[in-house]
Every structure is written in C-alpha cells, then in structure tokens.
Design a protein around this motif. Structure first.
Motif, mmCIF file in Angstrom:
data_model
loop_
_atom_site.group_PDB
_atom_site.id
_atom_site.type_symbol
_atom_site.label_atom_id
_atom_site.label_comp_id
_atom_site.label_asym_id
_atom_site.label_seq_id
_atom_site.Cartn_x
_atom_site.Cartn_y
_atom_site.Cartn_z
ATOM 1 N N GLY A 61 2.986 -13.189 -23.379
ATOM 2 C CA GLY A 61 1.916 -13.613 -22.132
ATOM 3 C C GLY A 61 1.948 -14.827 -21.550
ATOM 4 N N GLN A 62 3.014 -15.781 -22.036
ATOM 5 C CA GLN A 62 3.356 -16.887 -21.300
ATOM 6 C C GLN A 62 4.135 -16.690 -20.245
ATOM 7 N N MET A 63 3.935 -17.128 -19.185
ATOM 8 C CA MET A 63 4.500 -16.692 -17.799
ATOM 9 C C MET A 63 5.516 -18.110 -17.383
ATOM 10 N N ASP A 64 6.433 -17.810 -16.744
ATOM 11 C CA ASP A 64 7.355 -18.698 -16.339
ATOM 12 C C ASP A 64 7.222 -18.772 -14.830
ATOM 13 N N CYS A 65 8.038 -19.521 -13.885
ATOM 14 C CA CYS A 65 7.720 -19.594 -12.446
ATOM 15 C C CYS A 65 7.956 -18.070 -11.726
ATOM 16 N N ILE A 66 9.272 -17.625 -12.306
ATOM 17 C CA ILE A 66 9.565 -16.314 -11.756
ATOM 18 C C ILE A 66 8.661 -15.336 -11.834
ATOM 19 N N ASP A 67 7.984 -15.432 -13.214
ATOM 20 C CA ASP A 67 7.109 -14.390 -13.406
ATOM 21 C C ASP A 67 5.831 -14.424 -12.584
ATOM 22 N N GLU A 68 5.373 -15.862 -12.154
ATOM 23 C CA GLU A 68 4.191 -16.114 -11.185
ATOM 24 C C GLU A 68 4.223 -15.847 -10.092
ATOM 25 N N ALA A 69 5.604 -16.142 -9.483
ATOM 26 C CA ALA A 69 5.894 -15.873 -8.140
ATOM 27 C C ALA A 69 6.038 -14.246 -7.931
ATOM 28 N N THR A 70 6.626 -13.492 -8.827
ATOM 29 C CA THR A 70 6.646 -11.982 -8.684
ATOM 30 C C THR A 70 5.324 -11.433 -8.797
ATOM 31 N N ASN A 71 4.251 -12.033 -9.767
ATOM 32 C CA ASN A 71 3.099 -11.488 -9.707
ATOM 33 C C ASN A 71 2.281 -11.638 -8.448
ATOM 34 N N THR A 72 2.261 -12.898 -8.130
ATOM 35 C CA THR A 72 1.469 -13.368 -6.884
ATOM 36 C C THR A 72 2.034 -12.529 -5.669
ATOM 37 N N THR A 73 3.474 -12.517 -5.420
ATOM 38 C CA THR A 73 4.010 -11.627 -4.252
ATOM 39 C C THR A 73 3.458 -10.016 -4.562
ATOM 40 N N SER A 74 3.479 -9.649 -5.687
ATOM 41 C CA SER A 74 2.908 -8.242 -5.885
ATOM 42 C C SER A 74 1.473 -8.134 -5.442
ATOM 43 N N TYR A 75 0.635 -9.152 -5.719
ATOM 44 C CA TYR A 75 -0.834 -9.031 -5.578
ATOM 45 C C TYR A 75 -1.038 -9.212 -3.909
ATOM 46 N N LEU A 76 -0.074 -10.023 -3.342
ATOM 47 C CA LEU A 76 -0.095 -10.364 -2.053
ATOM 48 C C LEU A 76 0.377 -8.909 -1.177
ATOM 49 N N ILE A 77 1.305 -8.265 -1.840
ATOM 50 C CA ILE A 77 1.560 -6.845 -1.044
ATOM 51 C C ILE A 77 0.195 -6.000 -0.990
ATOM 52 N N ILE A 78 -0.284 -6.121 -2.177
ATOM 53 C CA ILE A 78 -1.589 -5.124 -2.261
ATOM 54 C C ILE A 78 -2.534 -5.721 -1.092
ATOM 55 N N ALA A 79 -2.799 -6.869 -1.158
ATOM 56 C CA ALA A 79 -3.802 -7.481 -0.005
ATOM 57 C C ALA A 79 -3.286 -6.878 1.352
ATOM 58 N N LYS A 80 -1.945 -7.087 1.610
ATOM 59 C CA LYS A 80 -1.390 -6.666 2.928
ATOM 60 C C LYS A 80 -1.564 -5.123 3.165
ATOM 61 N N ASN A 81 -1.264 -4.554 2.113
ATOM 62 C CA ASN A 81 -1.249 -2.855 2.472
ATOM 63 C C ASN A 81 -2.570 -2.357 2.702
ATOM 64 N N ASN A 82 -3.507 -3.259 2.131
ATOM 65 C CA ASN A 82 -4.927 -2.868 2.422
ATOM 66 C C ASN A 82 -5.542 -3.545 3.611
ATOM 67 N N GLY A 83 -4.792 -4.065 4.492
ATOM 68 C CA GLY A 83 -5.154 -4.721 5.722
ATOM 69 C C GLY A 83 -5.967 -6.043 5.815
ATOM 70 N N PHE A 84 -5.911 -6.809 4.312
ATOM 71 C CA PHE A 84 -6.484 -8.057 4.166
ATOM 72 C C PHE A 84 -6.046 -9.343 4.727
ATOM 73 N N LEU A 85 -4.678 -9.003 5.023
ATOM 74 C CA LEU A 85 -3.995 -10.380 5.679
ATOM 75 C C LEU A 85 -3.908 -10.207 7.281
ATOM 76 N N ARG A 86 -4.800 -10.947 7.933
ATOM 77 C CA ARG A 86 -4.681 -10.727 9.254
ATOM 78 C C ARG A 86 -4.230 -11.975 10.082
ATOM 79 N N PHE A 87 -4.027 -13.104 9.533
ATOM 80 C CA PHE A 87 -3.499 -14.461 9.618
ATOM 81 C C PHE A 87 -2.064 -14.673 9.420
ATOM 82 N N HIS A 88 -1.793 -13.714 8.343
ATOM 83 C CA HIS A 88 -0.544 -14.109 7.718
ATOM 84 C C HIS A 88 0.252 -12.748 7.372
ATOM 85 N N THR A 89 1.745 -13.086 7.514
ATOM 86 C CA THR A 89 2.629 -11.916 6.828
ATOM 87 C C THR A 89 3.266 -12.490 5.610
ATOM 88 N N LEU A 90 3.762 -11.619 4.652
ATOM 89 C CA LEU A 90 4.315 -11.807 3.475
ATOM 90 C C LEU A 90 5.669 -12.282 3.604
#
Length: 137
Positions: A51-80
């Motif tokens: 369960g301890q995450m390194d920065c690669i884990d965190e960057a990957t997970n954060t990017t994955s969460y942002l993909i979900i936000a983008k795919n659901n139309g929540f990023l109006r002022f930003h691209t991924l």
C-alpha cells in the motif's frame, strides 16, 4: 464527481476542483486497493510495505483519475498531459514524477499527490516551478 467539479468559471477554479477530486478519488479507491495508510513523500521506513506508493504509482493513479474526469466531461479548461519526471541522481536531484494537465493557454501544470498522505490534496503548480524544485519533494 459532478458535485466536486461543479461548474468552474476559470482554469484556476478548475485546478482547485482537480485537487479536491484527486483527494476524494484517493480516499474512495484506497480501501479497495490497500493504500489507505500510504505515507506521503520519501518514506524509507515504509518502503516495500503493501500500500505504500512511490511517485510513479502516484503519477499513474492521478493520471488515471484525470482520464476518468476528462472522459466524463469535467475538464473544460484543461487537457490531460503525459506524466513527466525530473532528476536522475547524476544531476544531484532525486528522481520524481508527476501527473500533468495543460490549460487552454498551453501552460502545463503539475498535479503531484506523492508528497502528501493518501487522501490529501495534491500539490498543484506550474510545471516550470515543479521542475525547478530539487531534492525529494
């Protein structure tokens, strides 16, 4: 997600919503994957613990969460953007990675959840500022 993002009026508002969303997503996912006790930053004591995450884990997970936000139309002022890394020991800096969003002016922003424990808001800053930082932060 809709409640967290709302209807931001600016890129700055949307980045604040992104920070809230990443904290919320981490809290939601952590019990399922076993990362609820993740300690932020460089934690040698817990390195290798489940369960301890390194920065690669965190960057990957954060990017994955942002993909979900983008795919659901929540990023109006930003691209991924693609995750990026800085440092490689030889330059005197500890290697570190982060997720990235790019605003409509073309300015990339670091969305860095690694320095903080699970469920805390990530650091959000211009990528140029993030690249200028040294050490393991």
């Amino acid at each position: 997600m809709a409640k967290i993002f709302g209807r931001p009026k600016s890129a700055s508002d949307e980045r604040a919503a992104i920070a809230n969303y990443i904290a919320w997503a981490e809290k939601r996912v952590a019990p399922e994957v076993g990362s609820e006790n993740d300690v932020g930053g460089l934690d040698i004591v817990n390195a290798g613990q489940r369960g301890q995450m390194d920065c690669i884990d965190e960057a990957t997970n954060t990017t994955s969460y942002l993909i979900i936000a983008k795919n659901n139309g929540f990023l109006r002022f930003h691209t991924l953007g693609s995750p990026v890394a800085r440092g490689f020991f030889l330059d005197g800096r500890y290697p570190h990675a982060t997720a990235v969003v790019v605003d409509k002016t073309g300015t990339p922003w670091a969305i860095d959840s690694w320095p903080h424990p699970n469920g805390a808001k990530p650091d959000v800053m211009p990528l140029t500022t993030w690249f200028e930082r040294s050490g393991a932060s």
